[in-house]
Design a protein around this motif. Structure first.
Motif, PDB file in Angstrom:
ATOM      1  N   GLY A 149      -2.586   3.511  -8.219  1.00 38.37           N
ATOM      2  CA  GLY A 149      -2.782   2.835  -9.498  1.00 38.37           C
ATOM      3  C   GLY A 149      -3.043   3.967 -10.424  1.00 38.37           C
ATOM      4  N   ALA A 150      -3.035   5.306 -10.005  1.00 35.95           N
ATOM      5  CA  ALA A 150      -3.383   6.453 -10.958  1.00 35.95           C
ATOM      6  C   ALA A 150      -2.129   6.615 -12.042  1.00 35.95           C
ATOM      7  CB  ALA A 150      -3.653   7.515 -10.130  1.00 35.95           C
ATOM      8  N   GLU A 151      -1.031   5.948 -11.513  1.00 38.67           N
ATOM      9  CA  GLU A 151      -0.138   5.961 -12.479  1.00 38.67           C
ATOM     10  C   GLU A 151       0.457   7.673 -12.718  1.00 38.67           C
ATOM     11  OE1 GLU A 151       0.105   3.818 -16.150  1.00 38.67           O
ATOM     12  OE2 GLU A 151      -1.582   2.746 -15.569  1.00 38.67           O
ATOM     13  N   GLY A 152       0.393   8.335 -11.458  1.00 36.73           N
ATOM     14  CA  GLY A 152       1.083   9.790 -11.584  1.00 36.73           C
ATOM     15  C   GLY A 152       0.358  10.688 -12.203  1.00 36.73           C
ATOM     16  N   THR A 153      -0.932  10.464 -12.474  1.00 36.33           N
ATOM     17  CA  THR A 153      -2.081  11.410 -13.408  1.00 36.33           C
ATOM     18  C   THR A 153      -2.643  12.086 -12.539  1.00 36.33           C
ATOM     19  OG1 THR A 153      -3.940   9.963 -13.359  1.00 36.33           O
ATOM     20  CG2 THR A 153      -2.227   9.555 -15.182  1.00 36.33           C
ATOM     21  N   LEU A 154      -2.877  11.855 -11.253  1.00 39.61           N
ATOM     22  CA  LEU A 154      -3.461  12.690 -10.360  1.00 39.61           C
ATOM     23  C   LEU A 154      -2.718  13.157  -8.945  1.00 39.61           C
ATOM     24  CD1 LEU A 154      -6.770  10.376  -9.781  1.00 39.61           C
ATOM     25  CD2 LEU A 154      -6.489  12.150 -11.343  1.00 39.61           C
ATOM     26  N   GLY A 155      -1.419  12.974  -9.022  1.00 35.62           N
ATOM     27  CA  GLY A 155      -0.514  13.379  -8.128  1.00 35.62           C
ATOM     28  C   GLY A 155       0.588  12.669  -7.959  1.00 35.62           C
ATOM     29  N   ILE A 156       1.526  13.201  -7.209  1.00 28.84           N
ATOM     30  CA  ILE A 156       2.949  12.606  -7.004  1.00 28.84           C
ATOM     31  C   ILE A 156       3.031  12.030  -5.559  1.00 28.84           C
ATOM     32  CG2 ILE A 156       5.507  12.774  -6.913  1.00 28.84           C
ATOM     33  CD1 ILE A 156       4.287  13.318  -9.553  1.00 28.84           C
ATOM     34  N   ILE A 157       3.164  10.512  -5.235  1.00 25.25           N
ATOM     35  CA  ILE A 157       3.251   9.900  -4.151  1.00 25.25           C
ATOM     36  C   ILE A 157       4.571  10.307  -3.567  1.00 25.25           C
ATOM     37  CG2 ILE A 157       3.682   7.703  -2.913  1.00 25.25           C
ATOM     38  CD1 ILE A 157       1.360   6.815  -4.873  1.00 25.25           C
ATOM     39  N   THR A 158       4.655  10.862  -2.263  1.00 21.34           N
ATOM     40  CA  THR A 158       6.054  11.189  -1.760  1.00 21.34           C
ATOM     41  C   THR A 158       6.652  10.157  -0.812  1.00 21.34           C
ATOM     42  OG1 THR A 158       5.369  12.803  -0.484  1.00 21.34           O
ATOM     43  CG2 THR A 158       6.034  13.368  -2.591  1.00 21.34           C
ATOM     44  N   ALA A 159       5.551   9.541   0.028  1.00 19.22           N
ATOM     45  CA  ALA A 159       5.949   8.538   0.866  1.00 19.22           C
ATOM     46  C   ALA A 159       4.890   7.549   1.249  1.00 19.22           C
ATOM     47  CB  ALA A 159       6.332   9.435   2.285  1.00 19.22           C
ATOM     48  N   ALA A 160       4.976   6.755   1.990  1.00 17.51           N
ATOM     49  CA  ALA A 160       3.958   5.719   2.191  1.00 17.51           C
ATOM     50  C   ALA A 160       4.197   4.697   3.311  1.00 17.51           C
ATOM     51  CB  ALA A 160       3.821   4.413   1.125  1.00 17.51           C
ATOM     52  N   ALA A 161       3.035   4.372   4.065  1.00 19.69           N
ATOM     53  CA  ALA A 161       3.105   3.720   5.315  1.00 19.69           C
ATOM     54  C   ALA A 161       2.669   2.117   4.901  1.00 19.69           C
ATOM     55  CB  ALA A 161       1.968   3.986   6.316  1.00 19.69           C
ATOM     56  N   LEU A 162       3.799   1.348   4.915  1.00 16.18           N
ATOM     57  CA  LEU A 162       3.641  -0.185   4.527  1.00 16.18           C
ATOM     58  C   LEU A 162       3.292  -1.066   5.462  1.00 16.18           C
ATOM     59  CD1 LEU A 162       6.709   0.283   2.112  1.00 16.18           C
ATOM     60  CD2 LEU A 162       4.430   0.646   1.541  1.00 16.18           C
ATOM     61  N   ARG A 163       2.443  -1.935   5.160  1.00 16.76           N
ATOM     62  CA  ARG A 163       1.987  -3.067   6.156  1.00 16.76           C
ATOM     63  C   ARG A 163       3.357  -4.294   5.858  1.00 16.76           C
ATOM     64  NH1 ARG A 163      -3.111  -6.213   4.245  1.00 16.76           N
ATOM     65  NH2 ARG A 163      -2.741  -7.037   6.480  1.00 16.76           N
ATOM     66  N   LEU A 164       3.703  -4.517   7.124  1.00 21.66           N
ATOM     67  CA  LEU A 164       4.611  -5.826   7.338  1.00 21.66           C
ATOM     68  C   LEU A 164       4.031  -6.773   7.742  1.00 21.66           C
ATOM     69  CD1 LEU A 164       7.501  -3.724   8.933  1.00 21.66           C
ATOM     70  CD2 LEU A 164       7.068  -3.893   6.376  1.00 21.66           C
ATOM     71  N   PHE A 165       4.647  -7.860   7.956  1.00 21.73           N
ATOM     72  CA  PHE A 165       3.943  -9.333   8.141  1.00 21.73           C
ATOM     73  C   PHE A 165       5.171 -10.114   9.057  1.00 21.73           C
ATOM     74  CE2 PHE A 165       1.854  -7.902   4.623  1.00 21.73           C
ATOM     75  CZ  PHE A 165       0.339  -8.252   4.920  1.00 21.73           C
ATOM     76  N   PRO A 166       4.778 -11.197   9.768  1.00 23.45           N
ATOM     77  CA  PRO A 166       5.961 -12.086  10.335  1.00 23.45           C
ATOM     78  C   PRO A 166       6.349 -12.801   9.413  1.00 23.45           C
ATOM     79  CG  PRO A 166       3.488 -12.006  11.450  1.00 23.45           C
ATOM     80  CD  PRO A 166       3.244 -11.377  10.265  1.00 23.45           C
ATOM     81  N   ARG A 167       7.712 -13.032   9.665  1.00 25.73           N
ATOM     82  CA  ARG A 167       8.448 -13.746   8.587  1.00 25.73           C
ATOM     83  C   ARG A 167       8.064 -15.147   8.944  1.00 25.73           C
ATOM     84  NH1 ARG A 167      12.097 -11.020   5.868  1.00 25.73           N
ATOM     85  NH2 ARG A 167      13.207 -13.193   5.458  1.00 25.73           N
ATOM     86  N   PRO A 168       7.922 -16.033   7.639  1.00 22.64           N
ATOM     87  CA  PRO A 168       7.486 -17.274   7.770  1.00 22.64           C
ATOM     88  C   PRO A 168       8.766 -18.148   8.507  1.00 22.64           C
ATOM     89  CG  PRO A 168       7.005 -16.797   5.697  1.00 22.64           C
ATOM     90  CD  PRO A 168       7.808 -15.464   6.228  1.00 22.64           C
ATOM     91  N   HIS A 169       8.389 -18.950   9.287  1.00 20.64           N
ATOM     92  CA  HIS A 169       9.579 -19.661   9.945  1.00 20.64           C
ATOM     93  C   HIS A 169      10.557 -20.554   8.944  1.00 20.64           C
ATOM     94  CE1 HIS A 169      11.533 -22.968  12.388  1.00 20.64           C
ATOM     95  NE2 HIS A 169      11.841 -22.019  13.082  1.00 20.64           N
ATOM     96  N   ALA A 170       9.908 -21.199   8.049  1.00 21.46           N
ATOM     97  CA  ALA A 170      10.498 -22.134   7.144  1.00 21.46           C
ATOM     98  C   ALA A 170       9.837 -21.815   5.520  1.00 21.46           C
ATOM     99  CB  ALA A 170      10.507 -23.525   7.522  1.00 21.46           C
ATOM    100  N   GLU A 171      10.509 -21.995   4.432  1.00 18.06           N
ATOM    101  CA  GLU A 171       9.968 -21.700   3.241  1.00 18.06           C
ATOM    102  C   GLU A 171      10.355 -22.678   2.436  1.00 18.06           C
ATOM    103  OE1 GLU A 171       9.875 -17.020   2.166  1.00 18.06           O
ATOM    104  OE2 GLU A 171      11.769 -17.636   2.893  1.00 18.06           O
TER     105      GLU A 171
END
Length: 468
Positions: free
Chosen positions: A200-222
């Motif tokens: 959320g700092a929009e690159g004013t405090l550093g450069i994000i180079t990689a991230a560990a992201l959360r995944l979720f189970p896929r819904p069976h039906a949408e």
């Protein structure tokens, strides 16, 4: 002393410490932004291949006090990715797009910041998982930029903003040091949360180079439905009823003006109703095995109809119909662009304040002039896109001298109901003055102190978020 430009001599010196073809002259693509408000300038486009190269560039910039402007997918709408002053190093991580690892049993994926959102979604799907961040620009928006702006999208109601989907980050700080924060942990109480500070700092405090992201189970039906409602108040009542049934992934409010713009500008979408309603909602459900989303939506409509909340509706009976309904919603910004907005506002409000805000703000603006107002957005999380357009037969350029006055009317109405003038697009350069006017003084003072402490040379995206 503020950050300066990348002069030809400094460019030559930087080029000597980087691999061939890392520095280029930027094309027009990198010097523009979607709304055409700014045209950027840059001394060079830097295209590093790994985190160490990013750190090398930042260390050089820190030593010589050269401005750096991060560039993700170029989809930002508040000018955070362009600078009209000086000749900064425009730094793009588009070469850094690898998936470093996937742990489906942990529901975690580690990706580099240049990875395109759609590719991350597909990588999650390959291991039968869901990465739920979803927005119209997902085919070009990149993970680094999405985290830097704490992007929202249509699934915030169920899964949260980009910040909520990130467990850890790797970043290059303004000193050129690498912060190794890619822990795949849900709990880590070891001091200040620098991850959430950089997101959320929009690159004013550093450069994000990689991230560990959360995944979720896929819904069976949408399942997806579009229901005609009496107005925003009825839509909120319907939202509460829908949440009781469970599985609501998205709940979008759509005004009739938005649907009329689609027809007016010839955007190729299928209108679901013979007569365009004044208000409708798009509801998306994701349910586990054994539950039928179409049946759930039918029961919801029956209940809403009996309560006088909904008068008509369309429930998707196939995946193709579901895509058609979503295409309608996601095409509204394109229609807006073709009509030409005088003011585009991205606001958030407490849910119960939304109906009153729309009534009061509409009345205040119609007292000013005969504008067309298109209200749409993520009702489930309180985020509205409240956009003003000229009357039929007139152009937005005729209102150029009144733009700031009209914007202020919207902002004041938002502030009066304890809302925010920036919900999901960020501050960038467009909204710096609004932050100074409506931001809490203590918060702004803390932000300036943090900026000065982490970036004493003022090299990181100067002029974005905080005035340079």
């Amino acid at each position: 002393m503020s950050a300066g430009p990348l002069t030809p001599d400094l460019r030559d010196a930087l080029s000597e410490i980087l691999p061939d073809d890392t520095l280029r002259d930027p094309s027009e693509t990198y010097l523009s932004e979607p709304r055409g408000t700014w045209k950027g300038v840059a001394g060079a486009l830097a295209l590093p291949r790994d985190t160490e190269e990013v750190a090398r560039i930042v260390r050089f910039a820190a030593e010589h006090r050269i401005a750096i402007v991060p560039w993700g997918g170029g989809t930002g709408l508040v000018g955070g990715q362009v600078s009209e002053e000086g000749a900064a190093i425009l730094l793009s991580l588009e070469r850094m797009r690898a998936v470093r690892g996937v742990w489906p049993e942990e529901n975690v994926m580690v990706v580099e910041a240049g990875a395109v959102l759609a590719d991350v979604q597909n990588a999650a799907a390959e291991v039968d998982r869901l990465f739920p961040l979803s927005l119209a620009s997902e085919g070009s928006a990149r993970i680094g930029g999405l985290l830097a702006t704490n992007a929202g999208g249509v699934n915030v109601l169920r899964y949260g903003n980009a910040r909520d989907l990130c467990l850890g980050i790797e970043a290059v700080l303004p000193s050129g040091e690498i912060m190794h924060g890619l822990k795949r942990l849900r709990k880590d109480n070891t001091g200040y949360d620098l991850r959430n500070l950089l997101i959320g700092a929009e690159g004013t405090l550093g450069i994000i180079t990689a991230a560990a992201l959360r995944l979720f189970p896929r819904p069976h039906a949408e399942g997806t439905a579009m229901l005609v409602v009496e107005g925003p108040e009825a839509a909120l009542d319907l939202l509460a009823r829908a949440q009781v049934t469970g599985g609501v992934s998205a709940f979008e409010l759509i005004s009739g003006e938005g649907l009329r713009f689609l027809a007016e500008t010839g955007v190729p979408v299928k209108q679901p109703f013979d007569e365009i309603p004044d208000w409708s909602v798009l509801i998306d459900l994701g349910l586990p095995d054994g539950m039928d989303p179409a049946a759930s939506l039918e029961r919801l409509f029956e209940t809403a109809f009996e309560a006088g909340l909904a008068s008509d509706g369309v429930i998707a009976q196939s995946e193709a119909q579901r895509r058609d309904i979503w295409a309608l919603r996601e095409s509204i910004p394109e229609a807006n662009k073709r009509v030409g907005a005088i003011v585009s506002s991205d606001v958030s409000l407490p849910l119960s304040e939304i109906p009153g805000f729309i009534v009061d703000c509409n009345a205040a603006l119609r007292h000013e002039t005969d504008l067309r107002i298109n209200v749409f957005g993520h009702l489930g999380d309180g985020n509205l896109h409240y956009n003003l357009f000229p009357p039929v037969g007139r152009s937005k350029v005729e209102f150029a001298d009144r733009t700031e006055h009209l914007r202020a009317i919207v902002d004041e109405a938002v502030a009066a109901r304890n809302g925010s003038f920036s919900a999901e697009h960020g501050v960038g350069r467009l909204k710096v003055s609004q932050l100074e006017r409506y931001g809490d003084p203590a918060k702004l003072g803390a932000m300036r102190a943090i900026k000065a402490a982490l970036d004493p040379g003022g090299i990181m995206n100067p002029g974005a978020v905080l005035r340079a």
